[in-house]
Design an enzyme around this catalytic site. Structure first.
Site, PDB file in Angstrom:
ATOM      1  N   GLN A   1       0.918 -10.972  -3.779  1.00 15.82           N
ATOM      2  CA  GLN A   1      -0.492 -10.586  -3.804  1.00 15.82           C
ATOM      3  C   GLN A   1      -0.864 -10.037  -5.172  1.00 15.82           C
ATOM      4  O   GLN A   1      -0.062  -9.355  -5.806  1.00 15.82           O
ATOM      5  CB  GLN A   1      -0.750  -9.488  -2.766  1.00 15.82           C
ATOM      6  CG  GLN A   1      -0.515  -9.917  -1.344  1.00 15.82           C
ATOM      7  CD  GLN A   1      -0.715  -8.751  -0.389  1.00 15.82           C
ATOM      8  OE1 GLN A   1      -0.059  -7.734  -0.497  1.00 15.82           O
ATOM      9  NE2 GLN A   1      -1.652  -8.917   0.538  1.00 15.82           N
TER      10      GLN A   1
ATOM     11  N   HIS B   1      -8.433  -1.029  -0.836  1.00  9.18           N
ATOM     12  CA  HIS B   1      -7.434  -2.089  -1.014  1.00  9.18           C
ATOM     13  C   HIS B   1      -8.199  -3.287  -1.530  1.00  9.18           C
ATOM     14  O   HIS B   1      -9.247  -3.613  -0.984  1.00  9.18           O
ATOM     15  CB  HIS B   1      -6.815  -2.574   0.298  1.00  9.18           C
ATOM     16  CG  HIS B   1      -6.265  -1.519   1.185  1.00  9.18           C
ATOM     17  ND1 HIS B   1      -4.921  -1.354   1.353  1.00  9.18           N
ATOM     18  CD2 HIS B   1      -6.865  -0.610   1.979  1.00  9.18           C
ATOM     19  CE1 HIS B   1      -4.714  -0.380   2.232  1.00  9.18           C
ATOM     20  NE2 HIS B   1      -5.880   0.091   2.628  1.00  9.18           N
TER      21      HIS B   1
ATOM     22  N   CYS C   1       0.792  -1.240   0.000  1.00 14.95           N
ATOM     23  CA  CYS C   1       0.000   0.000   0.000  1.00 14.95           C
ATOM     24  C   CYS C   1       0.824   1.290   0.000  1.00 14.95           C
ATOM     25  O   CYS C   1       0.547   2.179  -0.809  1.00 14.95           O
ATOM     26  CB  CYS C   1      -0.995   0.057   1.150  1.00 14.95           C
ATOM     27  SG  CYS C   1      -1.336  -1.479   1.952  1.00 14.95           S
TER      28      CYS C   1
ATOM     29  N   LYS D   1     -15.468  -3.756   4.963  1.00 17.33           N
ATOM     30  CA  LYS D   1     -14.915  -4.559   3.866  1.00 17.33           C
ATOM     31  C   LYS D   1     -15.900  -5.614   3.390  1.00 17.33           C
ATOM     32  O   LYS D   1     -16.875  -5.935   4.074  1.00 17.33           O
ATOM     33  CB  LYS D   1     -13.630  -5.229   4.311  1.00 17.33           C
ATOM     34  CG  LYS D   1     -13.848  -6.238   5.427  1.00 17.33           C
ATOM     35  CD  LYS D   1     -12.610  -7.078   5.693  1.00 17.33           C
ATOM     36  CE  LYS D   1     -12.837  -8.009   6.889  1.00 17.33           C
ATOM     37  NZ  LYS D   1     -11.746  -8.936   7.110  1.00 17.33           N
TER      38      LYS D   1
ATOM     39  N   ARG E   1       6.151 -11.802   5.323  1.00 19.15           N
ATOM     40  CA  ARG E   1       5.632 -11.598   6.672  1.00 19.15           C
ATOM     41  C   ARG E   1       6.117 -12.743   7.552  1.00 19.15           C
ATOM     42  O   ARG E   1       5.989 -13.904   7.180  1.00 19.15           O
ATOM     43  CB  ARG E   1       4.094 -11.567   6.658  1.00 19.15           C
ATOM     44  CG  ARG E   1       3.563 -10.468   5.759  1.00 19.15           C
ATOM     45  CD  ARG E   1       2.060 -10.473   5.705  1.00 19.15           C
ATOM     46  NE  ARG E   1       1.611  -9.439   4.770  1.00 19.15           N
ATOM     47  CZ  ARG E   1       0.342  -9.182   4.496  1.00 19.15           C
ATOM     48  NH1 ARG E   1      -0.614  -9.886   5.094  1.00 19.15           N
ATOM     49  NH2 ARG E   1       0.017  -8.244   3.643  1.00 19.15           N
TER      50      ARG E   1
ATOM     51  N   ASP F   1      -2.401  -7.412  -5.910  1.00 20.93           N
ATOM     52  CA  ASP F   1      -2.792  -6.301  -5.057  1.00 20.93           C
ATOM     53  C   ASP F   1      -3.122  -5.080  -5.895  1.00 20.93           C
ATOM     54  O   ASP F   1      -2.426  -4.777  -6.852  1.00 20.93           O
ATOM     55  CB  ASP F   1      -1.599  -5.981  -4.141  1.00 20.93           C
ATOM     56  CG  ASP F   1      -2.028  -5.288  -2.866  1.00 20.93           C
ATOM     57  OD1 ASP F   1      -3.246  -5.128  -2.658  1.00 20.93           O
ATOM     58  OD2 ASP F   1      -1.141  -4.907  -2.087  1.00 20.93           O
TER      59      ASP F   1
ATOM     60  N   HIS G   1      -4.723  -0.887  -5.423  1.00 26.08           N
ATOM     61  CA  HIS G   1      -5.276   0.182  -4.602  1.00 26.08           C
ATOM     62  C   HIS G   1      -5.993   1.148  -5.515  1.00 26.08           C
ATOM     63  O   HIS G   1      -5.434   1.588  -6.515  1.00 26.08           O
ATOM     64  CB  HIS G   1      -4.173   0.855  -3.797  1.00 26.08           C
ATOM     65  CG  HIS G   1      -3.573  -0.075  -2.795  1.00 26.08           C
ATOM     66  ND1 HIS G   1      -2.512  -0.893  -3.093  1.00 26.08           N
ATOM     67  CD2 HIS G   1      -3.940  -0.373  -1.525  1.00 26.08           C
ATOM     68  CE1 HIS G   1      -2.236  -1.636  -2.031  1.00 26.08           C
ATOM     69  NE2 HIS G   1      -3.090  -1.355  -1.068  1.00 26.08           N
TER      70      HIS G   1
END
Length: 644
Positions: free
Chosen positions: A377, A511, A330, A465, A359, A379, A381
């Site tokens: 990911q 996200h 992000c 979410k 992680r 991912d 945004h």
RNA sequence: GCCCCGGUAGCUCAGCUCGGUUAGAGCGCCGCCUUGGUAAGGCGGAGGUCGCGGGUUCGAAUCCCGCCCGGGGCUCCA
């Protein structure tokens, strides 16, 4: 008149003053629902009752009762063999049941489990009546204290009710709401599955209990079928199948736990998935970006993650400055946005990255590809104005559905997590923001025609979410996509745009990761298909298989034609018998085999064998290509082009 | 992170209780023979730091301790 309905649909007239059990055919039900309330079959019918429905193993309540009584039988068996064991709790679960015991530090050996199972069978043969008894709470406390059942006493002391129920079967008594089966002999086929450990009430500061898992069924056949299904699920375990098919490996003793190396065939599939994702996202108005794998730790201090996320980050120091490996993408996407002043005309801005993150997950939670320490990911945004929020959510859900269907998933479950309106002070952002955002999420789902469940109070402090779960080919549910609104980061990073009236406003940030992580999705896909990937994903889509070495020349020509048509194909080397080589390719799960022998060399055709369907007969090579081209291609490239 | 169980050939596993020949099997791999028609042809061979480190012992895959890694759970999953 009281109607009593049997599981087979027949209806009787119930007699007042008699138990349900006495009025139905022997062993025709397990438990009953009286005006919507579950009761034991030994329950006496009285005046004022309207309907009685007898339930059998085909109903969820019937199964739960069956397994619940089975757990009591388990506990009774353990108490007989290990009188010093202290009882914890023993519920029915989704599949089967368990019971927790405090053994004072020791644990059950496999031999113990066998003895427990035998003793359970004995209790079933004894066919003990299971009797409900109600007593005052104080009296119950006295009873369980006298038996030394300290955990039961603890539970009782925290209860609000004045009157509690206990169930007795033979010498065994347990605190329990019920309902239960009328006799232990109702349990016909049972199996103690395994033992594990668990903390009393799930809290690691509490004593360790030994948890014994079991399953039971009304017939031996059902038990056998269940055990076979379990074996099936075990056999399609991606941690076994993946290395077997030479797709990936996780040599943790050499590289550390939770890390994946992708072998050529796995990498092929991954590349097909990633190329597909990138094409589709570009088509759907996303921009592709890249960001570094490390950055100053300070970046995550700004985002506010560092405080409570630090233990999960890989942190290191260079020349006196603390760096970290990125645990999320992000902040980088925010920096792309903030590289210049943005106008409302540029919004929504959608930034997509196949972002690899690391992680430091606690060692106990790692699980093959499904929970790894390094993963990528899909991912994105999205930076949007409040006005366009709902439209954006709708588009994300639409894209999500398109992706899931493309990968062969048809069934979804949608949850929306909202705030707890009673405690607005715990959340970031104004009440107005939350209400508008939550209704935007719901509105988008309704417009899409989805059913969804609202999980009140489940939202993160920074925004509501949507979670999407999918159901795989053997009925398991997987949490996959999340679409998360964020009121927090835009404020922390001061992410703004200039609106039509010239004023500066803060964006709303979405996200979203739709597959979640490529690794995890790959693992799920592998189990979903049990390694038999659809043609467009198969690492080797077709194999040319000469019957004998003298057919190799023609086989190479065929291979070249396939390769130039863009098909992932290879060539069998013609060593060993044909039958053996076909078996090898079947085990490798190659979807299409093209067999070339004397007949094919002669005629210029190929003999097509489709995995799972066997020999499809011979056809002209060009005809074969025409027939299968579409299926070889990713969904977005079929039918000439275009996603839609 | 915590509890329990496990780690022997590339893979699946036997041997470990009760310490003692040269640590075995099947599959896979390599070689030779076989030239074949839709899921296992035959013969031979190579392949092991018994997870790592330490201890006990004349002697350890086997017994003891520590560590690493895995599995099943608990907890966690912003």
């Amino acid at each position: 008149m009281v109607k009593l309905r049997l599981p087979d649909g027949r209806e009787l007239e119930a007699k007042i003053g008699e138990s349900i059990l006495e009025q139905i055919p022997p062993e025709s039900g397990l438990v009953a629902k009286v005006d919507g309330r579950l009761v034991d079959l030994t329950w006496i019918v009285h005046e004022g009752v309207e309907t009685i429905e007898v339930l059998d193993f085909n109903s969820p309540e019937g199964r739960e009762t069956y397994w619940h009584t089975s757990s009591h039988i388990l506990a009774q068996a353990v108490k007989r063999l290990f009188p010093e064991a202290k009882l914890g709790i023993g519920p029915a679960i989704e599949e089967g049941f368990f019971y927790d015991f405090d053994l004072g530090g020791r644990s059950f050996s496999p031999e113990d489990l066998e003895r427990i199972e035998e003793e359970m069978r004995r209790i079933v043969r004894e066919n003990l009546p299971v009797v409900r008894e109600e007593m005052g709470r104080e009296e119950a406390i006295k009873l369980f204290r006298s038996m030394g059942e300290v955990y039961k006493v603890e539970l009782l002391e925290e209860m609000d009710e004045d009157v509690v129920s206990v169930y007795r079967q033979g010498e065994f008594v347990d605190l329990c709401r019920g309902p239960h089966l009328p006799y232990t002999g109702y349990v016909k086929a049972l199996k103690v599955l395994h033992a594990s450990s668990a903390y009393w009430r799930g809290d690691e500061r509490n004593p360790v209990m030994q948890r014994v898992y079991g399953i039971s069924f009304p017939t031996e056949e059902e038990l056998k079928r269940y055990l076979k299904m379990r074996e099936e699920a075990r056999k399609r375990d991606h941690r076994i199948v993946g290395p077997q098919l030479d797709l990936f490996s996780m040599p943790s003793e050499l590289i550390g736990p939770g890390l994946v190396i992708w072998h050529p065939k796995g990498a092929r599939i991954r590349r097909v998935i990633e190329d597909f994702l990138v094409r589709v996202h570009l088509k759907w108005g996303y921009e592709l970006v890249y960001s570094p794998h490390i950055a100053y730790t300070n970046l995550w201090r700004t985002s506010g993650h560092l405080n409570y996320y630090r233990d999960f980050m890989y942190v290191f120091e260079k020349e006196g400055i603390e760096h970290a490996v990125k645990p999320m993408n992000c902040p980088f996407h925010i920096l792309v946005y903030k590289s210049k002043r943005r106008s409302y005309r540029e919004l929504p801005m959608r930034l997509f990255e196949l972002g690899t993150v690391y992680r430091y997950e606690r060692s106990g939670v790692l699980h093959g590809l499904l929970r790894a320490r390094g993963f990528t990911q899909d991912d994105a945004h999205i930076f949007t104005t409040p006005e366009k929020l709902e439209e954006e959510i709708f588009r994300v859900i639409e894209l999500d559905e398109y992706l899931m269907r493309s990968f062969g998933f048809e069934e979804f479950k949608v949850e929306i997590s909202t705030w707890d309106p009673r405690r607005p002070e715990e959340y970031m952002g104004s009440e107005e923001d939350w209400i508008r955002a939550q209704s935007a999420l719901e509105e988008a789902l309704r417009n899409k025609g989805y059913e969804y469940e609202v999980m009140e109070g489940e939202a993160a402090f920074y925004g509501p979410k949507i979670d999407v779960k999918l159901v795989d080919s053997i009925g398991r549910e997987w949490q996959l996509s999340t679409i998360q609104l964020d009121f927090n980061l835009p404020k922390r990073f001061n992410v703004t745009y200039v609106d039509a009236d010239g004023s500066e406003k803060t964006v709303i940030m979405i996200h979203r990761a739709l597959l979640g992580s490529i690794e995890r999705f790959f693992g799920i896909l592998l189990e979903h298909y049990a390694g038999n990937f659809p043609l467009w994903l198969a690492p080797v889509q077709a194999r040319v298989l000469p019957v004998a070495e003298r057919h190799l020349d023609r086989a190479r020509e065929v291979l070249d034609r396939l390769l130039s048509a863009g098909i992932r194909a290879d060539l069998d080397d013609a060593r060993g018998t044909l039958g053996y080589r076909i078996r090898e390719s079947e085990l490798e799960k190659v979807p299409i085999l093209l067999v070339i022998g004397d007949r094919e060399v002669e005629s210029g055709k190929v003999a097509v064998r489709r995995k799972g369907k066997g020999n499809l007969g011979s056809m002209d090579l060009e005809e074969f290509l025409r027939e299968f081209t579409e299926e070889f291609l990713p969904p977005d490239l079929r039918g000439g082009s275009s996603t839609f």
